[in-house]
Motif scaffolding. Structure first.
Motif, PDB file in Angstrom:
ATOM      1  N   ASP A  91     -12.644  -6.691  49.679  1.00 45.46           N
ATOM      2  CA  ASP A  91     -13.192  -6.657  50.649  1.00 45.46           C
ATOM      3  C   ASP A  91     -14.008  -8.034  50.649  1.00 45.46           C
ATOM      4  N   ASP A  92     -14.701  -8.556  49.647  1.00 46.51           N
ATOM      5  CA  ASP A  92     -15.552  -9.696  49.511  1.00 46.51           C
ATOM      6  C   ASP A  92     -14.547 -10.852  50.021  1.00 46.51           C
ATOM      7  N   ARG A  99     -13.665  -3.757  46.041  1.00 41.90           N
ATOM      8  CA  ARG A  99     -14.906  -4.499  46.494  1.00 41.90           C
ATOM      9  C   ARG A  99     -14.580  -6.005  46.339  1.00 41.90           C
ATOM     10  N   ARG A 124     -12.131 -10.883  51.730  1.00 44.25           N
ATOM     11  CA  ARG A 124     -11.723 -10.881  53.194  1.00 44.25           C
ATOM     12  C   ARG A 124     -12.673 -11.304  53.989  1.00 44.25           C
ATOM     13  N   GLU A 125     -13.980 -10.984  53.586  1.00 43.05           N
ATOM     14  CA  GLU A 125     -15.099 -11.415  54.266  1.00 43.05           C
ATOM     15  C   GLU A 125     -15.405 -12.882  54.298  1.00 43.05           C
TER      16      GLU A 125
END
Length: 317
Positions: free
Chosen positions: A53-54, A50, A56-57
């Motif tokens: 992904d955060d 998680r 990268r976002e």
């Protein structure tokens, strides 16, 4: 909890940016305290995925590299995550300064000032002062409603909200459950455009009529969010700025200058009254009520009836 996650993300980003070789999950877990405190390997893996992904976002470029032994490692190369130099000319800097001044009366004032300071550090021309006045008028968007900040955050985070709302024709507020889309300022008043879950339709709410606290709800949006242009048109229509017909009113001489500015024609009647032809759109009845005894609606009959109903509701308290 939010602070702990932000600290964990910051530590992970620093580890990935500070390493010269890919770091495995095991090495990252041993380097970050929050990962060491994970109750199990599965819990750590879910948390790490998680967080990755955060980041990268948020724009961090994280590379996945497999070594000769088949072990997966991660790193964020500095050259891949370096922002290009910011170059702003005098007009662009002035526009940023103007935007910051607009929000001086709102809770966004600190954020606007901080953003300009960061731009200065990133290469804003030294000879340009974004706060220097560039005209005689000082722009302001007043924000007095306590509901503004929680609704702004809810729009940003796509979080459903609930609040008590008093319509102009109602004596008491009613509960509303809304999926907020956007906030718009029209004629000095703030409006929220969104999806009313209870009524199953688009609605626009004037912030000054929201009573009590705005409560954030869990769960996902059930209605599709339209693009910005559609939302603005919705707000404009409900605020009375989209019109397809005209209304005839009597206005006391020397009053109602906003109405006079929108009038297609003005005719003196004498005895302290003028006759105006003004655009008639949704929300005009609520606007006319604000002028109290200085306005009398002549036609159409439906507008006159709506204004009378609103005045009676106000009189009843």
């Amino acid at each position: 909890m939010a602070i702990a996650k932000a600290e964990r993300l910051m530590n992970l980003a620093l580890c990935l940016l500070g390493t010269r070789r890919p770091l495995s999950k095991r090495e990252l877990r041993e380097s970050i305290e929050a990962y060491l405190e994970a109750s199990s390997d599965d819990s750590f893996n879910r948390m790490f995925e998680r967080d990755k992904d955060d980041l990268r976002e948020l724009g961090l470029v994280i590379e996945t590299v497999e070594n000769l032994d088949g072990e997966i490692g991660y790193l964020a190369r500095r050259d891949s995550n370096r922002l290009p130099p910011i170059t702003l000319d005098a007009e662009e800097a002035a526009a940023l300064g103007l935007a910051a001044k607009v929000w001086q009366q709102a809770r966004l004032a600190g954020a606007a000032s901080g953003a300009l300071q960061k731009l200065r550090a990133a290469g804003l021309p030294e000879g340009v002062d974004p706060y220097e006045p560039h005209g005689a008028l000082e722009p302001r968007i007043p924000v007095h409603e306590a509901a503004f900040e929680p609704l702004m955050l809810a729009c940003r985070d796509r979080r459903p909200v609930s609040f008590d709302y008093r319509k102009a024709t109602a004596a008491r507020p009613e509960p509303r459950n809304v999926e907020p889309w956007a906030l718009e300022c029209w004629r000095g008043h703030w409006y929220l455009a969104g999806w009313d879950r209870d009524r199953g339709a688009e609605r626009v709410f004037r912030l000054s009529r929201i009573t009590g606290k705005v409560r954030t709800r869990s769960g996902k949006y059930t209605a599709e969010v339209p693009d910005v242009v559609t939302v603005r048109e919705t707000v404009a229509g409900w605020a009375g700025d989209i019109t397809d017909r005209s209304a005839l009113i009597r206005l006391r001489t020397g009053s109602g200058y906003p109405l006079r500015a929108k009038a297609a024609s003005v005719r003196e009647l004498g005895d302290g009254w003028d006759e105006l032809e003004i655009p008639y759109g949704h929300g005009l009845d609520a606007w006319l009520v604000e002028f109290g005894p200085d306005v009398v609606v002549l036609e159409p009959a439906e507008l006159r009836a709506d204004v009378v109903d609103r005045l009676r509701a106000v009189a009843k308290g």
